[in-house]
Design a protein around this motif. Structure first.
Motif, PDB file in Angstrom:
ATOM      1  N   ALA A 205       0.798  -1.044   0.236  1.00 19.72           N
ATOM      2  CA  ALA A 205       0.207   0.153  -0.196  1.00 19.72           C
ATOM      3  C   ALA A 205       0.849   1.292  -0.049  1.00 19.72           C
ATOM      4  CB  ALA A 205      -1.040  -0.302   1.366  1.00 19.72           C
ATOM      5  N   ASN A 206       2.024   1.352   1.192  1.00 26.10           N
ATOM      6  CA  ASN A 206       2.456   2.347   0.916  1.00 26.10           C
ATOM      7  C   ASN A 206       3.671   2.666  -0.031  1.00 26.10           C
ATOM      8  OD1 ASN A 206       2.691   3.372   3.758  1.00 26.10           O
ATOM      9  ND2 ASN A 206       3.525   2.175   4.547  1.00 26.10           N
ATOM     10  N   LEU A 209       1.419   3.767  -2.732  1.00 30.05           N
ATOM     11  CA  LEU A 209       0.781   5.772  -2.575  1.00 30.05           C
ATOM     12  C   LEU A 209       2.149   6.442  -2.391  1.00 30.05           C
ATOM     13  CD1 LEU A 209      -0.623   7.834  -1.131  1.00 30.05           C
ATOM     14  CD2 LEU A 209      -0.211   6.927   1.189  1.00 30.05           C
ATOM     15  N   TRP A 290      -4.745  -4.878  -0.848  1.00 30.97           N
ATOM     16  CA  TRP A 290      -3.950  -3.995   0.073  1.00 30.97           C
ATOM     17  C   TRP A 290      -3.049  -2.923  -1.283  1.00 30.97           C
ATOM     18  CZ3 TRP A 290      -2.822  -2.188   4.669  1.00 30.97           C
ATOM     19  CH2 TRP A 290      -3.416  -3.375   5.923  1.00 30.97           C
ATOM     20  N   GLY A 294      -3.937   1.805  -1.857  1.00 29.86           N
ATOM     21  CA  GLY A 294      -3.102   2.250  -1.651  1.00 29.86           C
ATOM     22  C   GLY A 294      -3.307   3.875  -2.609  1.00 29.86           C
ATOM     23  N   SER A 295      -3.645   2.750  -3.501  1.00 27.44           N
ATOM     24  CA  SER A 295      -4.448   3.919  -4.999  1.00 27.44           C
ATOM     25  C   SER A 295      -5.396   4.490  -4.342  1.00 27.44           C
ATOM     26  CB  SER A 295      -4.931   3.370  -6.554  1.00 27.44           C
ATOM     27  OG  SER A 295      -5.798   2.286  -5.516  1.00 27.44           O
ATOM     28  N   LEU A 303      -4.718   6.840   3.916  1.00 28.64           N
ATOM     29  CA  LEU A 303      -4.240   5.271   4.009  1.00 28.64           C
ATOM     30  C   LEU A 303      -4.692   4.747   5.649  1.00 28.64           C
ATOM     31  CD1 LEU A 303      -3.735   2.905   2.709  1.00 28.64           C
ATOM     32  CD2 LEU A 303      -0.725   3.597   2.895  1.00 28.64           C
ATOM     33  N   THR A 307      -7.746   1.520   5.681  1.00 32.17           N
ATOM     34  CA  THR A 307      -7.061  -0.058   5.897  1.00 32.17           C
ATOM     35  C   THR A 307      -7.874  -0.360   6.940  1.00 32.17           C
ATOM     36  OG1 THR A 307      -5.048   1.037   7.305  1.00 32.17           O
ATOM     37  CG2 THR A 307      -4.993   0.551   5.402  1.00 32.17           C
TER      38      THR A 307
END
Length: 400
Positions: A205-206, A209, A290, A294-295, A303, A307
């Motif tokens: 996810a990070n 992002l 995940w 992130g998107s 985020l 989550t």
């Protein structure tokens, strides 16, 4: 092959399967990350240390308590003290009023074992297990005592001298020892899945992002289809998570076997193999979610807030693996993602028909495919949108 030909081949691979490049990049970035390498090494060392500590504690001097109900039987049991002490342990006798009291003392934990005499000979009574050293010493003590009695009765053959000298072993709860090990291994399965799902999931996810915030994804999208970016990120991190879990499983099983903590680890190996297979498929499904999360975000705060639902799901998987039993555990073992822990925990009991884990794994695989394809639709729409966070519904309304 000439440099020009090599370059042409490379370009052809990128065109046909650009996800391979993204996958390789994700793996390379992670394995060159010092914190990831150190955490993996540290966890491996801690795993080996935990097994070594267990082996050390199990090798410490023990005091065995044996319950008896007759003076003659107590005398026989006492003759085992020398053999016990030769192994560095001690033997204590506990007087009981009857054979039933002997069994009660063993079942209640007051004695490690009980020695009773029946019309057919001696019986050594244990609860879930009888320490090997104690069982061996008692076997020899009974054998010597019976041979002495038969000799005194003028037995004229070896068969007569040895009649009744075989020690029968009776466990009141035969499967308890393996059940305890199964509970511990089930906890390990649940905890490893939880940690990997959180750690690698947040990494995916990070990463998405960060590329979105830096507008790197817009540059990459000119050369690589956006869905290929998703495939590469999901597959790369799934491979890393799978490899890490497999490493821990192999190291743990080898350490347990080397330390002599398990005489038969066949049932552990089978359950661990199924866990690795379920983990790989279950994590693949979560990885797609995940990436989508992130998107949808536009900054780190977004985020952290969106989550929540997936973390609740992962927590549910953890609690099912730790506490679920009976029909609830059986039902959970057929629920995609949750089955990644529930089914291996059931397999530890050893009474699951082969078709059940196969069907469960196929269901999880189908769910993973649907989640990746569904996530692909949202990812392609949301990852190119900046400035504000999006909901799942808003992302679906955007043009791809």
């Amino acid at each position: 092959m000439s440099p020009a030909a090599t370059e042409e081949t490379t370009e052809r691979v990128l065109v046909r399967a650009p996800w391979r490049t993204v996958t390789s990049r994700e793996i390379l970035v992670k394995i060159t990350d010092r914190s990831f390498v150190l955490s993996t090494v540290l966890t491996t060392v801690m795993l080996i240390a935990a097994v070594a500590l267990s082996a050390f504690l199990s090798a410490r001097t023990s005091t065995y308590t044996v319950a008896t109900a007759e003076e003659a039987v107590a005398t026989v049991a006492d003759t085992a003290a020398e053999a016990i002490e030769a192994g560095g342990d001690e033997l204590e006798l506990l007087a009981a009023g009857s054979a039933q009291e002997v069994r009660d003392a063993v079942g209640g934990g007051e004695a490690d074992a009980g020695l009773v005499r029946t019309g057919e000979g001696y019986v050594l009574v244990g609860d879930d297990e009888i320490p090997g050293a104690l069982q061996g010493a008692m076997t020899q003590a009974v054998r010597d005592a019976v041979l002495a009695e038969n000799a005194a009765a003028a037995g004229s053959s070896l068969a007569e001298l040895e009649a009744g000298s075989e020690l029968a072993v009776q466990l009141l709860n035969e499967d308890s020892g393996q059940n305890v090990a199964a509970q511990v291994l089930g906890f390990v399965f649940a905890f490893l899945f939880y940690m990997a799902a959180i750690m690698f999931g947040m990494t995916i996810a990070n990463s998405v992002l960060e590329e979105k915030q830096n507008r790197v994804v817009e540059i990459l999208a000119t050369a690589i289809p956006v869905r290929q970016l998703l495939y590469g990120k999901v597959l790369g991190n799934s491979i890393l998570a799978f490899a890490q879990i497999a490493l821990y499983a192999v190291v743990g099983l080898v350490a347990v076997n080397a330390a002599g903590l398990a005489q038969d680890i066949g049932w552990m190996v089978g359950a661990s193999g199924w866990f690795i297979a379920f983990f790989a498929v279950g994590f693949l499904a979560l990885a797609a979610v995940w990436a989508v999360l992130g998107s949808l975000a536009s900054r780190a705060e977004d985020l952290q807030s969106n989550t929540g639902p997936i973390i609740v799901v992962i927590m549910a998987v953890l609690f099912v693996g730790l506490f679920a039993t009976g029909p609830l555990l059986t039902a959970a073992s057929f629920v995609p993602v949750m089955s990644s822990v529930a089914m291996p925990v059931r397999l530890l009991a050893g009474d699951v028909a082969l078709w059940q884990p196969i069907v469960s794994l196929l269901l999880t695989g189908a769910a993973a495919y649907l989640m990746v394809r569904g996530g692909e639709r949202i990812y392609q729409r949301a990852v190119m949108q900046g400035g504000t966070a999006l909901s799942w519904r808003q992302a679906l309304r955007l043009e791809s």
